[in-house]
Design a protein around this motif. Sequence first.
Motif, PDB file in Angstrom:
ATOM      1  N   GLY A   1     -83.939-108.361  29.365  1.00  0.00           N
ATOM      2  CA  GLY A   1     -85.270-108.217  28.784  1.00  0.00           C
ATOM      3  C   GLY A   1     -86.298-109.191  29.316  1.00  0.00           C
TER       4      GLY A   1
ATOM      5  N   THR B   1     -87.244-105.989  36.319  1.00  0.00           N
ATOM      6  CA  THR B   1     -87.605-104.762  37.027  1.00  0.00           C
ATOM      7  C   THR B   1     -89.003-104.855  37.636  1.00  0.00           C
ATOM      8  OG1 THR B   1     -86.329-103.679  35.304  1.00  0.00           O
ATOM      9  CG2 THR B   1     -87.505-102.265  36.809  1.00  0.00           C
TER      10      THR B   1
ATOM     11  N   ARG C   1     -92.330-110.863  22.125  1.00  0.00           N
ATOM     12  CA  ARG C   1     -91.016-110.483  21.616  1.00  0.00           C
ATOM     13  C   ARG C   1     -90.755-111.024  20.214  1.00  0.00           C
ATOM     14  NH1 ARG C   1     -88.426-108.764  26.290  1.00  0.00           N
ATOM     15  NH2 ARG C   1     -90.067-107.408  27.047  1.00  0.00           N
TER      16      ARG C   1
ATOM     17  N   ASP D   1     -85.042 -98.712  26.140  1.00  0.00           N
ATOM     18  CA  ASP D   1     -86.127 -99.632  25.839  1.00  0.00           C
ATOM     19  C   ASP D   1     -87.036 -99.011  24.778  1.00  0.00           C
ATOM     20  OD1 ASP D   1     -87.694-101.864  26.091  1.00  0.00           O
ATOM     21  OD2 ASP D   1     -88.864-101.066  27.764  1.00  0.00           O
TER      22      ASP D   1
HETATM   23  P1  ADP Z   1     -84.452-106.837  32.461  1.00  0.00           P
HETATM   24  O1  ADP Z   1     -84.803-108.185  32.970  1.00  0.00           O
HETATM   25  O2  ADP Z   1     -83.415-106.879  31.413  1.00  0.00           O
HETATM   26  O3  ADP Z   1     -84.154-105.856  33.572  1.00  0.00           O
HETATM   27  P2  ADP Z   1     -86.722-105.158  32.074  1.00  0.00           P
HETATM   28  O4  ADP Z   1     -87.236-105.353  33.445  1.00  0.00           O
HETATM   29  O5  ADP Z   1     -86.041-103.883  31.762  1.00  0.00           O
HETATM   30  O6  ADP Z   1     -85.749-106.356  31.718  1.00  0.00           O
HETATM   31  O7  ADP Z   1     -87.888-105.430  31.065  1.00  0.00           O
HETATM   32  C1  ADP Z   1     -87.737-105.220  29.698  1.00  0.00           C
HETATM   33  C2  ADP Z   1     -89.010-104.706  29.075  1.00  0.00           C
HETATM   34  O8  ADP Z   1     -90.008-105.700  29.080  1.00  0.00           O
HETATM   35  C3  ADP Z   1     -89.601-103.529  29.793  1.00  0.00           C
HETATM   36  O9  ADP Z   1     -90.055-102.618  28.830  1.00  0.00           O
HETATM   37  C4  ADP Z   1     -90.757-104.108  30.555  1.00  0.00           C
HETATM   38  O10 ADP Z   1     -91.761-103.159  30.741  1.00  0.00           O
HETATM   39  C5  ADP Z   1     -91.198-105.207  29.635  1.00  0.00           C
HETATM   40  N1  ADP Z   1     -91.877-106.323  30.282  1.00  0.00           N
HETATM   41  C6  ADP Z   1     -91.612-106.837  31.503  1.00  0.00           C
HETATM   42  N2  ADP Z   1     -92.428-107.884  31.768  1.00  0.00           N
HETATM   43  C7  ADP Z   1     -93.212-108.054  30.688  1.00  0.00           C
HETATM   44  C8  ADP Z   1     -94.263-108.970  30.355  1.00  0.00           C
HETATM   45  N3  ADP Z   1     -94.654-109.920  31.191  1.00  0.00           N
HETATM   46  N4  ADP Z   1     -94.850-108.840  29.141  1.00  0.00           N
HETATM   47  C9  ADP Z   1     -94.456-107.884  28.291  1.00  0.00           C
HETATM   48  N5  ADP Z   1     -93.481-106.988  28.551  1.00  0.00           N
HETATM   49  C10 ADP Z   1     -92.860-107.057  29.725  1.00  0.00           C
END
Ligand code: ADP
Length: 892
Positions: free
Chosen positions: A294, A298, A650, A752
Amino acid sequence: MISVSTKLEDLSWIPRPRLLALRRLDIETTEDLLTHFPRRHEDRTEFPQFPREETDAPICLCGEVIKTSLRRFGGWKKIFEATLEESQPNALSEPLVCRWFNLHYVQKMIATGQRIVVFGRPRLRGKRICIDHPEFEVIENDEEISIHFRRITPIYPATEGLSQRVLRGIIYRVLHEFPDAGWQSIAPNSLVHGERSDAIRAIHFPGSWEARDAAREHLVLSEFFAMQMLIASRRFESSARAGQAHCGSGALLDEFLKGLPFELTAAQRKVISEIRRDVAANYPMNRLLQGDVGSGKTVVAIAAMLLVVEAGYEAAFMAPTQILAEQHYEVLRRWLEPLGVHIALRTAARQEESGPLPLFDLGSARVSRAGDGAASSRTFPEVDVALAARYSRRRVPHFKKAWAIYAVTIATKKDRCLSPKARMTVLNSLRHFHNKRYEMFAACVMPDHVHLLIQPWPKGGDDKANTSFWRLSELVHSIKSFSAHEINEIENKSGSIWEKERFDRYVRSDRDLQEKFYYILRNPWDSGVAKQNEDYPWVWTQDDESRNERLFRRDAETSLGDACATQTNEPQIIVGTHALLYESVSFSNLGLTVIDEQHKFGVAQRARLTAREPAPDVLVMTATPIPRTLTMTIYGDLDVSKIDEMPRNRGKIITAVRDTSKLGEVLSFLRTQFEKGRQLYVIYPLIDESEKLDVKAAAAEYELWRERLHPFRCELLHGRIPASEKQQVMGRFRRGDTNALISTTVLEVGVDVPNATMMLIENAERFGLAQLHQLRGRIGRGEHKSTCILLSSSQAKETSAKLAVLERTTNGFEVAEADWELRGPGDVLGTAQSGLPALKIGDLKRDADLMRRARSAAMSIFEMDPRLDLAENQRFRRLIVEQQKQSFSHVS
Ligand code: ADP
Ligand code: MG
């Protein structure tokens, strides 16, 4: 004069049966023997008095056997008891009872009147002090007593047919005959004290405990140093290789970031700039990105890919599972298609393009063929691209039918090495029965053994009601006798060629199947039989077969319209599973590979990727944080970036462990949350997605939960639901049409839904800590406070210790450290995965500090002399070569 490479059999005084037993421990040379280090030592200089109370630590005692007895209980079970008396008994002395259950060999070895040394935990049983199943050694009064007794005595990892005493005797004698000058020191003097020869002597027969500890430190440092030299050489080798700059201006990236519904965290920005620097440089990037579940990896991956795409290169995004690949594909399409980026999906089971093909540049592709004897690589003119890039549905076969798939290994007799021609013959005989008597998924003919993954077919005949299958033994027998005959014919020899085959139990699950499948395909490279960028023609898959057929047909037809292949709209980002690695056709213009969830990915696989020329940039991402001390071992050849900050929006996650009996209270809590509009995941522990019972159990589970949560709505999700239906289920949950999702661990990745703030995990004790942490990462994604409830019915101490970790922290690194603490390193560092030699003495956990010292010593050598040109560094070259050999030999 004996040396490290002297074969034990050449010493001529070790009896043959002993040599065989030693071989079972992989001991063939004097060096193997003398680096078979003691597992522990016993102080036999002086024994303590017999205890009168229980102790938790095992102790070492010596006494005379005054009585033995054998009792039966419960039919066939037996207890053998030996009562010992102290050597110098006093008025208060109590005898000690040693007991062995159902170990009939013990009673043959112990007799009244003998003196024995025992090692174990004393326990109070009734009024007697007992040690159950102690390790023991009978003391014989021969001239060798000084080896085994009245000293700090080594205890070895032993084997059947080789007692401690015999093994110790052999080591003692070889050590005695071995010249000091025979040992070359491994580590530089700045790192270790003293000579290797002294350390080896002292680890086996130390004069004192201090000497033992010093010797151990010397040997552990040397071992770690050798390992770190290998890692450092990999690291410097890859940065010395020719790479290209793959970086665009960043305009595309800016546009992407502008469209995001959130601000990047500082950590994400920092990591993106680190990556950007690497991508822009003309050496290949080799970077590990660590970040908790989280944390938003990605987005970072996308940023990296956009830089590369903008510069006109392709990017590949590889995920370990189908579901994860599909999810990435969805996310990428949603975010990137508006920017005009073309994306394609490639997985074993599905392929989809958002733009027209072609994916691969076949004009200059090397195609490995199973059909001809020589290590072949041929250049083909442009072929029908849609056909050639087709991905067989069966590439990774799915476990759907009632009958079984077997992984079989057949070894040649006496390690006979099959000539290339003979290997071809074997492969051809395997192909002969494919689709006649069995379906073959993968085969690999190694020089001295063969791996197969096959599923026997029903025998012909119309009697549908009474189908019988080809028996595996029949099949293997025909293959063996057929190929043996042919090979003997070719080679003009006679005699048998094959050993009896071994087969693993039938393949039990998709995951199992996948592992075996990849293992087989990788074998020549992983075991070092073929170089990383070399073809090994005796590997076979169904894809190869159909490709061969097509090529054959094409050759006959002559080519049409070679020139009119469209070059426009090629996908710029290809998302896929590991299958991308095994596609024998290369990418045309690969600039960057992103590997998600690296912990499921081995070094060998990574090497296979980066072996291309020019080397692409590689970014590996892991969400399962591993302890820091392991990072520098497993990922020691990579630069590390960390996302150490969570997105700000979060909500907090509270984790609570509850006994199953408290389900009622838990349910009423869940209801209050439902009423506030929140949603729930229920995870039930069918760990294996494809166990036969799965579907039935899932349905039962679902019924149960429907009743419990009534009138709130739930739906079921598991791996066997077809993809389209799965998407609908997820869609309804995402929209809030359903309140709860009852699911297997397919949820572990890829979901998600910020409004889902509750997770309940049934039988939590059955999951590993890392997995629980991953699962929990599905909640806490929105602004509301989230709750994770771990239901457990187990009272075991280890279980509560394990689950308590999750109550205590939501930080992935802390979870990983604790997990390691509880489990030991074995699981974390799968040897095959790490691509490093197995450790003989060092302990990654206990000796973390020594690892750090060894690492900095190795790194500083490479920093001063990256190609090891200096005279004083010559000896390290050999060391690295040796390490390389070992790291592959123990994988195969
Ligand atoms: P992981 O590191 O577990 O792969 P993800 O890339 O799936 O995490 O990201 C988790 C969620 O957080 C996704 O819905 C993404 O769009 C969201 N997200 C990523 N960066 C941010 C940010 N800077 N602020 C808020 N939400 C974010
Ligand atoms: Mg992720």
